[in-house]
Design an enzyme around this catalytic site. Structure first.
Site, short mmCIF file in Angstrom:
data_model
loop_
_atom_site.label_atom_id
_atom_site.label_comp_id
_atom_site.label_asym_id
_atom_site.label_seq_id
_atom_site.Cartn_x
_atom_site.Cartn_y
_atom_site.Cartn_z
CB SER A 241 -26.10 42.03 16.92
OG SER A 241 -26.27 42.93 18.33
CG ASP A 355 -30.00 38.41 23.70
OD1 ASP A 355 -29.67 39.20 24.34
OD2 ASP A 355 -30.88 38.46 22.12
CG HIS A 390 -26.73 39.26 21.71
ND1 HIS A 390 -28.48 40.19 21.34
CD2 HIS A 390 -26.17 40.20 20.87
CE1 HIS A 390 -28.36 40.58 20.48
NE2 HIS A 390 -26.32 41.57 20.44
#
Length: 443
Positions: A241, A355, A390
């Site tokens: 991330s 995501d 994600h």
């Protein structure tokens, strides 16, 4: 074991990343057998349950037989791990907080009384029960764990068994901060020396992402190059991330000092501090600095952004996406784009097509396209998973925690994906990124 029922885990004790075979024998032919898996974690118990149909020999193989009911419906013995959810009263994350403690999952199998092949003319299953344990090691025997507190650096080093030199990775967390010891420990179990590096929300470091100096990571890179004897002469940088964004950024800023990068759900632009911001700075304050100056980022007075999701503000329409809106400010998009084409080494990206936190699949494709346009000749690997979001984590941990509360801002958000999709992406990407790291170090 009682009543002739046998529940077996093979192997019963192994590293977290390793798959297990789970089988049942001795059930009544055609009986329904329910298996419940319960794991104690830092905030309480997590559990998953599934019911299976025994074959004519009274056997069940969880990698062969799909459940007929329960928390997951696919033939996968590890479903009893990744499909787990919090039990009532449980709080906290599924991710391990202490790598020194193995995760112990208690398995309980029970025949459903009266089930079985009715044509046999007997009373069917009598409710026999069996128990087993599945132990997942975070820190495997022989791997050395050493805390790092040097030249302002805060992290934990995991060194594999053997003389080395080893492929060496710097492991970076995302917007939750902290030190990702669990992933680094698993890399070490696969022959990769790994430095889990904190950069905020870790002892002695700031509480927020805002204005993190790139010089901090520059010192970490030099520490690895000069002190850890990395195979290939330099570290592989891998992050998740915001750590994925940072992996690209460091490769573009210090291209000669990094051997390769592996970005999990990365960004292709420099973003503001967003949900990990110091409240005094705000979501549109800078994340990174260099030479004391903030790096330009996509939220800095963006002329096309009129809303933002990091304070629970609802989108103006169902399809609004701040990451799309931001790119319409062409001047700012150009200024905040990470020029990954400066980097000549091997590159790998892991992303989810579903995501919902930010568009990691699109960002990965943008970065790879830029490399291709500029004649990049080293390996380019893109692992882009359907039904994954994600939260592509470590293998065989619960992947059900999709709707989350951000640990810094406290704002609710969705990672996207499905439990099964996220689990498959986590297990497959771990294997492929381990192989990528070894290839990069051997090149």
């Amino acid at each position: 074991m009682s009543g002739g029922l046998e529940l077996r885990v093979d192997p019963p004790v192994a590293p977290l990343w390793q798959r297990r075979a789970i089988t049942v024998r001795g059930a009544a032919p055609g009986a329904l057998v329910t298996i419940r898996a319960t794991t104690r974690r830092s905030g309480g118990d997590w559990a998953a349950q599934a019911s299976y149909l025994a074959d004519a020999d009274g056997r069940i193989d969880l990698d062969r037989d799909a459940p007929v009911s329960g928390d997951f419906r696919t033939a996968d013995a590890m479903g009893l791990c990744w499909a787990q959810r919090r039990e009532p009263g449980t709080s906290g994350p599924a991710e391990p907080l202490d790598v020194g403690e193995s995760l112990v999952t208690r398995l309980h199998a029970r025949e459903e009384p009266g089930t079985g092949l009715p044509e046999l003319g007997d009373t069917g299953a009598r409710g026999a029960e069996a128990h087993a344990e599945l132990v997942q090691q975070l820190l495997v025997p022989g791997v050395e764990r050493r805390e790092l507190r040097h030249d302002g650096l805060v992290g934990t080093l995991f060194r594999p068994t053997g003389p080395g030199p080893f492929p060496t990775a710097i492991v970076l967390n995302g917007s939750g901060g902290g030190i990702n010891e669990a992933r680094a420990a698993q890399y070490a179990a696969r022959g990769i020396q790994a430095l889990a590096l904190g950069y905020f929300r870790a002892p002695g470091l700031p509480e927020y992402l805002s204005r993190t100096p790139l010089e901090y990571f520059e010192r970490a890179i030099e520490f690895v190059r000069d002190g850890l004897d990395p195979a290939g002469g330099a570290p592989i940088v891998t992050g998740q991330s915001r750590g994925g964004e940072l992996s690209l950024l460091l490769a573009a800023r210090f291209p000669e000092r990094i051997l390769a990068i592996a970005g999990f759900v990365p960004g292709a632009y420099v973003f503001g501090a967003q949900g990990a911001a110091d409240p005094a700075e705000g979501w549109d304050g800078p994340s990174w600095t260099h030479g004391g100056e903030p790096l330009e980022h996509l939220w800095h007075d963006n002329a096309e952004v009129e809303w933002q999701p990091w304070n629970d503000e609802p989108p103006p329409t169902r399809h609004a996406d701040v990451y799309v809106d931001g790119l319409r400010d062409r001047r700012l998009a150009l200024a905040s784009r990470i020029p990954i084409e400066r980097f000549a080494g091997p590159v790998a990206f892991v992303s989810g097509l579903d995501d919902r936190a930010w568009p990691s699949s699109g960002a990965s494709r943008m970065a790879l396209a830029s490399l291709a346009r500029h004649g990049h000749r080293a390996e380019r690997l893109h692992l882009d998973y359907e039904d994954a979001g994600h939260g592509i984590g470590l293998p065989h941990l619960p992947s059900t925690d999709i709707e989350r509360v951000h640990p810094v801002s406290g704002v609710r958000y969705s990672n996207g994906g499905t439990p099964r999709g996220n689990a498959r992406a986590g297990a497959d990407s771990f294997e492929q990124i381990c192989a990528f790291i070894h290839r990069a170090a051997a090149a």
